[in-house]
Write an enzyme that holds these catalytic residues in place. Structure first.
Site, short mmCIF file in Angstrom:
data_model
loop_
_atom_site.label_atom_id
_atom_site.label_comp_id
_atom_site.label_asym_id
_atom_site.label_seq_id
_atom_site.Cartn_x
_atom_site.Cartn_y
_atom_site.Cartn_z
CB SER A 146 -0.83 0.12 1.29
OG SER A 146 -1.45 1.34 1.44
CE1 TYR B 123 -3.88 -2.57 5.07
CE2 TYR B 123 -3.54 -0.15 4.64
CZ TYR B 123 -3.84 -1.59 4.19
OH TYR B 123 -3.63 -1.85 2.83
N1 LIG Z 1 -8.61 -0.60 -1.73
C1 LIG Z 1 -7.43 0.05 -1.31
O1 LIG Z 1 -7.85 1.31 -1.30
C2 LIG Z 1 -6.21 -0.33 -1.10
C3 LIG Z 1 -5.12 0.48 -1.01
C4 LIG Z 1 -3.84 0.13 -0.85
C5 LIG Z 1 -3.50 -1.14 -0.59
N2 LIG Z 1 -4.41 -2.03 -0.75
C6 LIG Z 1 -4.40 -3.54 -0.20
O2 LIG Z 1 -4.73 -4.28 -1.80
C7 LIG Z 1 -4.97 -5.70 -1.51
C8 LIG Z 1 -6.27 -5.78 -2.03
O3 LIG Z 1 -7.42 -5.24 -1.42
P1 LIG Z 1 -8.50 -4.77 -2.04
O4 LIG Z 1 -8.57 -3.33 -2.30
O5 LIG Z 1 -8.78 -5.36 -3.47
O6 LIG Z 1 -9.67 -5.12 -1.10
P2 LIG Z 1 -10.87 -6.09 -1.26
O7 LIG Z 1 -11.57 -5.88 -2.34
O8 LIG Z 1 -11.35 -6.21 0.29
O9 LIG Z 1 -10.03 -7.48 -1.21
C9 LIG Z 1 -9.09 -7.96 -0.20
C10 LIG Z 1 -9.02 -9.58 -0.59
O10 LIG Z 1 -8.31 -10.04 0.40
C11 LIG Z 1 -9.08 -11.24 1.11
N3 LIG Z 1 -8.69 -11.92 2.36
C12 LIG Z 1 -9.00 -10.89 3.49
N4 LIG Z 1 -8.51 -11.68 4.40
C13 LIG Z 1 -7.85 -12.88 3.89
C14 LIG Z 1 -7.47 -13.94 4.29
N5 LIG Z 1 -7.14 -14.22 5.77
N6 LIG Z 1 -6.96 -14.96 3.73
C15 LIG Z 1 -7.28 -14.84 2.27
N7 LIG Z 1 -7.78 -13.96 1.78
C16 LIG Z 1 -8.20 -13.15 2.73
C17 LIG Z 1 -10.66 -10.96 0.78
O11 LIG Z 1 -11.28 -11.94 0.64
P3 LIG Z 1 -12.61 -12.43 1.79
O12 LIG Z 1 -13.73 -12.04 0.84
O13 LIG Z 1 -12.36 -13.70 2.15
O14 LIG Z 1 -12.59 -11.57 2.78
C18 LIG Z 1 -10.37 -10.19 -0.48
O15 LIG Z 1 -10.67 -11.04 -1.87
C19 LIG Z 1 -4.91 -5.66 0.10
O16 LIG Z 1 -3.77 -6.31 0.36
C20 LIG Z 1 -4.97 -4.32 0.54
O17 LIG Z 1 -4.35 -4.02 1.68
C21 LIG Z 1 -5.82 -1.80 -0.86
#
Ligand SMILES: NC(=O)c1ccc[n+]([C@@H]2O[C@H](COP(=O)([O-])OP(=O)(O)OC[C@H]3O[C@@H](n4cnc5c(N)ncnc54)[C@H](OP(=O)(O)O)[C@@H]3O)[C@@H](O)[C@H]2O)c1
Length: 283
Positions: A142, A155
């Site tokens: 991130s 986080y």
């Molecule tokens: N969105 C943002 O603004 C943002 C910004 C910077 C970085 N990120 C990072 O980007 C990555 C993807 O996030 P996203 O934005 O696409 O959000 P998201 O739609 O919430 O996707 C996160 C994914 O991680 C899965 N997950 C959570 N805990 C898990 C576990 N213990 N084992 C396996 N899967 C798990 C969730 O699955 P479930 O359906 O099972 O919960 C979901 O499929 C993350 O690492 C997040 O920290 C996000």
């Protein structure tokens, strides 16, 4: 065994968001993709995106905090596909709260999913990549892996930690042909906000209320202009299939500008240029 000769990618957290789109995009680029998620009965959005793109995915269950399951998953992929060329550590979850508001259990949960999960999976794939003399490990961190932000103590702490682990590892693995990188998105439109853990409390009731309200308002503004998850997923796939190595990627110009507040080494080449010399052997 993999009889197609295609590269095999293992992606975590593909039930939604950028992991879902990265998995579909990698398959569209010709890789065999093992798309993992905690609950495979929630693969409907992934299935729909794959069908729309005309690609097939191997969907498997994996909770990245379950290290025995991670070992079984990696063993299963190697048994069925014969190789793992790319690991995308994408699964992750946020937590809102400043130190006093966060229980140690919540802080530990952040480390489990955002730090130990990727670290454990990386350890599991390194033997096969090292033996092959090639491979790519990309961890979605991130901008919060480089810039600490209010009410994101746990986080950002976990994302800084995983960046430190991966940057330390990257120099050594480069000499074995394995490219270890991090990818730093800024705000992305996904399920991230609805999945964020909220503090149960613990601080004096209203000690932080005004600051938290201001932070949440600022965050709402940032997410109103968020990068589409598909774009971020494509950026991840591009990083995973790039011809040239770099340690540090961002998924958008906004993310690069944001990380640039804190870092001078935006692609990681300066640190790599220095630390590589520490382990060079004399010919
Ligand atoms: N969105 C943002 O603004 C943002 C910004 C910077 C970085 N990120 C990072 O980007 C990555 C993807 O996030 P996203 O934005 O696409 O959000 P998201 O739609 O919430 O996707 C996160 C994914 O991680 C899965 N997950 C959570 N805990 C898990 C576990 N213990 N084992 C396996 N899967 C798990 C969730 O699955 P479930 O359906 O099972 O919960 C979901 O499929 C993350 O690492 C997040 O920290 C996000």
């Amino acid at each position: 065994m993999n009889e197609t000769g295609r590269q095999v990618a293992l992606v975590t957290g593909t039930s939604s968001g950028m992991g879902l789109h990265a998995a579909v995009e990698l398959a569209g680029r010709g890789l065999s993709v093992v798309a993992t998620m905690r609950d495979v009965s929630r693969s409907d959005r992934l299935d729909a995106a794959a069908a729309e793109a005309g690609v097939q995915l191997d969907v498997r269950a994996l909770d990245v905090t379950d290290h025995e399951a991670a070992r079984a998953c990696v063993d299963g992929v190697l048994a069925d596909h014969g190789r793992i060329d790319v690991l995308i550590n994408n699964a992750g979850r946020g937590a809102v709260g400043t130190a006093e508001q966060l229980g140690l259990d919540e802080i530990r949960d952040q480390l489990e999913v955002n730090y130990l999960g990727p670290v454990a999976l990386t350890k599991l794939v390194l033997p096969t990549m090292r033996a092959a003399g090639s491979g790519r490990v990309l961890t979605v961190t991130s901008v919060g892996g480089a810039v600490g932000q209010p009410f994101a103590d746990a986080y950002c702490g976990a994302k800084f930690a995983v960046e430190g682990f991966m940057q330390s590892l990257s120099t050594v693995m480069l000499a074995h042909g394995v490219w270890v990188s991090v990818i730093e998105p800024a705000a992305v439109a996904s399920d991230f906000v609805s999945n964020v853990a909220r503090p149960a409390g613990g601080a004096p009731a209203d000690a932080y209320a005004v600051q938290l309200e201001a932070y949440l308002a600022r965050s709402a503004g940032a997410f109103a202009a968020a990068q589409p998850a598909r774009d971020a997923g494509v950026a991840i796939a591009e990083a995973a299939t790039a011809d040239e190595y770099r340690f540090r990627w961002q998924t958008s110009d906004g993310a690069t500008a944001f990380v640039g507040m804190s870092l001078a080494d935006l692609d990681g080449s300066r640190v790599l240029g220095t630390t590589r010399t520490w382990i060079e052997t004399q010919a």
